[in-house]
Design an enzyme around this catalytic site. Sequence first.
Site, mmCIF file in Angstrom:
data_model
loop_
_atom_site.group_PDB
_atom_site.id
_atom_site.type_symbol
_atom_site.label_atom_id
_atom_site.label_comp_id
_atom_site.label_asym_id
_atom_site.label_seq_id
_atom_site.Cartn_x
_atom_site.Cartn_y
_atom_site.Cartn_z
ATOM 1 N N ASP A 1 3.579 9.517 -0.647
ATOM 2 C CA ASP A 1 2.397 8.799 -0.176
ATOM 3 C C ASP A 1 2.088 7.687 -1.168
ATOM 4 O O ASP A 1 2.165 7.909 -2.381
ATOM 5 C CB ASP A 1 1.203 9.779 -0.109
ATOM 6 C CG ASP A 1 0.218 9.409 0.993
ATOM 7 O OD1 ASP A 1 0.124 8.221 1.315
ATOM 8 O OD2 ASP A 1 -0.461 10.326 1.515
ATOM 9 N N HIS B 1 0.826 -1.220 0.000
ATOM 10 C CA HIS B 1 0.000 0.000 0.000
ATOM 11 C C HIS B 1 0.854 1.261 0.000
ATOM 12 O O HIS B 1 0.364 2.334 -0.326
ATOM 13 C CB HIS B 1 -0.922 -0.008 1.220
ATOM 14 C CG HIS B 1 -1.973 -1.082 1.138
ATOM 15 N ND1 HIS B 1 -3.281 -0.822 0.833
ATOM 16 C CD2 HIS B 1 -1.888 -2.437 1.285
ATOM 17 C CE1 HIS B 1 -3.972 -1.956 0.819
ATOM 18 N NE2 HIS B 1 -3.152 -2.949 1.093
HETATM 19 C C1 G6P Z 1 -0.870 3.295 6.241
HETATM 20 C C2 G6P Z 1 -0.389 1.877 6.030
HETATM 21 C C3 G6P Z 1 -1.311 0.865 6.672
HETATM 22 C C4 G6P Z 1 -1.566 1.261 8.127
HETATM 23 C C5 G6P Z 1 -2.111 2.676 8.203
HETATM 24 C C6 G6P Z 1 -2.354 3.149 9.643
HETATM 25 O O1 G6P Z 1 -1.994 3.535 5.459
HETATM 26 O O2 G6P Z 1 -0.230 1.600 4.653
HETATM 27 O O3 G6P Z 1 -0.750 -0.428 6.619
HETATM 28 O O4 G6P Z 1 -2.447 0.353 8.747
HETATM 29 O O5 G6P Z 1 -1.178 3.548 7.604
HETATM 30 O O6 G6P Z 1 -1.201 3.014 10.390
HETATM 31 P P1 G6P Z 1 -1.148 2.126 11.721
HETATM 32 O O7 G6P Z 1 0.295 2.093 12.085
HETATM 33 O O8 G6P Z 1 -2.012 2.826 12.702
HETATM 34 O O9 G6P Z 1 -1.684 0.756 11.379
#
Ligand code: G6P
Length: 463
Positions: free
Chosen positions: A372, A164
């Site tokens: 991003d 992602h």
């Molecule tokens: C990004 C990453 C995700 C992640 C999200 C939130 O979008 O690609 O994998 O889950 O951020 O971050 P966190 O560390 O809270 O899961």
Amino acid sequence: MPDRQRQLLVVANRLPIRAVTEHGETRYETSPGGLVSALGPVMSARPGSTWVGWAGAPGDAPAPFELDGVHLVPVALDPSDVEDYYEGFSNSTLWPLYHDAISPADYHRHWWDRYVVVNQRFAHAVVDRAEIDATVWVHDYQLQLVPGMLREMRPDLRIGFFLHIPFPAREIFMRLPWRRQVAKGLLGADLVGFQTRTTLHNFRHSVPRVCDATTHGSVITYGSRDVATVRHPIGIDFDRFSDGASAPAAAERAETLLENLGSPTTVLLGVDRLDYTKGIDRRLRAYHELLQERRLDPETTTLVQIAEPSRSNVNRYNEIRVTVEQLVGEINGDFGTMDKPAVVYLHQSQPFDELIALYRLADVMVVTPFRDGMNLVAKEYVAARVDNRGVLVLSEFAGAAHQLRQAVLVNPYDIDGVKGAIEAAATMPPAEQSSRMRPMRRLVRRTSAQQWATSFLAELERT
Ligand code: G6P
């Protein structure tokens, strides 16, 4: 076995749930997010669908349970897993490195060791539940070793991986002391997907080099296996945002909010996780200068900045918070009045209805990350502009810029450029706003989250 009968397992660091505690009892409900809106419909339609992930709190994991027709399998992370695997290797090594090393990555061998151990734990949770020939879809940078581990333990599985976030240029990826192991882990998949052509290109040019694989067009041959690679940009649940924004309640709430803000004629909006990759600090500096130079009128302009709390145990996240809050204070100190703030800053996530109302009332949406993977907020704003009005100012370095070509594209490092873009957006004639917004809305509708999930899975099951 016909494809529709294959069991589907999704593996992601987080389960799509949030804990709600009432009267001392904890229950879980679905937390609406990008991935769950994409995968929810596909998973509920396939009996036996299973989502393996972390429930989000350190300590023991809840027992597996069903939610909305999906079997959820929580993986436990103890406090030291959270420190070394999640905050450490995932978010202090891989996250900055993969975002072009805009903040220096830290390399610690004990973080890496724990990353291996936790990836193994996720892989075992899959293996224990996967039927013969099941399809497994692994997500994101936290779990890059899982495809290779699954391949060794269960060669019968069909394995997909989607990154992602960006994949960095070769010179940057090569800094990773464990680059070979990570590359091997990813090449355990049958199909590896990326958000943009650039990041796909970076992968194809880095990974084969470090583990003696060869590339033929979109296919990487590794040992006796072929690994397909694809650009497959993620979308959003267009209807949810578009329908939500069309509802009379959204218009009413937008009006109330506008009054609460002191009825400015121009509202700028930023909605981000509070992360140093998002460029919130530069955006605030650009806004401050525009007010100082009277290119934006402080009496009639307001910036609303929503900064969702994120990874607050990681130092750099606290540093960016301090910087952002200091800038907000300076701007309000210089230009706020008793009747109207110059910046409204909330370090809180917002409920869906509030977000929709904000999108509706924002004349200019400012999305200026330094780097991003995609940036779904940009797409959400477009989906919510059912009136075909509003202007999106978008960083060239967000994956979304590869698709939303009618946005006002900016280099977020160039403060003068950002200032010019915000000023142009704030004064853009309505006819031009519509002629830019319409094609973007068509694109976001056509390339929805559901379409993204269905077509990736179809391609994976064809490989
Ligand atoms: C990004 C990453 C995700 C992640 C999200 C939130 O979008 O690609 O994998 O889950 O951020 O971050 P966190 O560390 O809270 O899961």
